[in-house]
Design a protein around this motif. Structure first.
Motif, PDB file in Angstrom:
ATOM      1  N   TYR A 164    -103.757 114.847 -77.689  1.00 18.37           N
ATOM      2  CA  TYR A 164    -103.751 115.167 -79.115  1.00 18.37           C
ATOM      3  C   TYR A 164    -104.840 116.181 -79.471  1.00 18.37           C
ATOM      4  N   HIS A 201     -90.247 118.000 -84.777  1.00 17.27           N
ATOM      5  CA  HIS A 201     -91.108 118.769 -83.871  1.00 17.27           C
ATOM      6  C   HIS A 201     -91.140 118.147 -82.483  1.00 17.27           C
ATOM      7  N   GLY A 220     -96.083 111.772 -77.969  1.00 22.85           N
ATOM      8  CA  GLY A 220     -96.161 112.458 -79.256  1.00 22.85           C
ATOM      9  C   GLY A 220     -95.709 111.539 -80.370  1.00 22.85           C
ATOM     10  N   TYR A 262    -100.392 121.775 -84.150  1.00 17.88           N
ATOM     11  CA  TYR A 262     -99.532 121.184 -85.170  1.00 17.88           C
ATOM     12  C   TYR A 262    -100.084 121.428 -86.581  1.00 17.88           C
ATOM     13  N   PHE A 279    -103.019 119.534 -79.076  1.00 21.03           N
ATOM     14  CA  PHE A 279    -101.788 119.643 -79.845  1.00 21.03           C
ATOM     15  C   PHE A 279    -101.988 119.454 -81.337  1.00 21.03           C
ATOM     16  N   ASP A 280    -102.983 118.693 -81.735  1.00 26.09           N
ATOM     17  CA  ASP A 280    -103.242 118.548 -83.157  1.00 26.09           C
ATOM     18  C   ASP A 280    -103.610 119.887 -83.787  1.00 26.09           C
ATOM     19  N   TYR A 312     -96.160 112.575 -84.071  1.00 27.10           N
ATOM     20  CA  TYR A 312     -95.634 113.844 -84.565  1.00 27.10           C
ATOM     21  C   TYR A 312     -94.245 113.633 -85.144  1.00 27.10           C
ATOM     22  N   GLY A 358     -91.539 114.875 -81.781  1.00 21.72           N
ATOM     23  CA  GLY A 358     -92.354 113.671 -81.702  1.00 21.72           C
ATOM     24  C   GLY A 358     -91.563 112.405 -81.952  1.00 21.72           C
TER      25      GLY A 358
END
Length: 87
Positions: free
Chosen positions: A77, A45, A38, A84, A80-81, A41, A47
């Protein structure tokens, strides 16, 4: 740091990973310990807090050693992107 890890730990196992077609969970755990899963990030969070250029360099170093592991590193990603950015 990333190059040393990639060449010392990932590269020696890369061919075996490709031949066995097994998910390299040990590699992923090591990347996570180093905040590379990560890396882009924010730290608040969980990252690594790195900028996009640092992320690209880290991915490039991992890719040079083990493309299978680099694919996992970047593919996570995709999910998770969305969380996020819009979660």
């Amino acid at each position: 740091m990333v190059r040393k890890f990639a060449m010392g730990v990932l590269a020696p196992k890369a061919a075996a990973i490709d031949e066995s077609n097994e998910f390299p969970m040990d590699n992923v755990k090591e990347l996570a310990k180093m905040d590379l899963m990560g890396i882009a990030y924010p730290e608040e969070h969980g990252g690594g807090g790195a900028d996009p250029i640092s992320e690209a360099i880290a991915v490039e170093e991992v890719s040079a050693a083990c493309m299978s592991t680099a694919s996992i590193m970047t593919a996570h990603y995709l999910g998770f992107d969305a969380l996020y950015l819009r979660g």
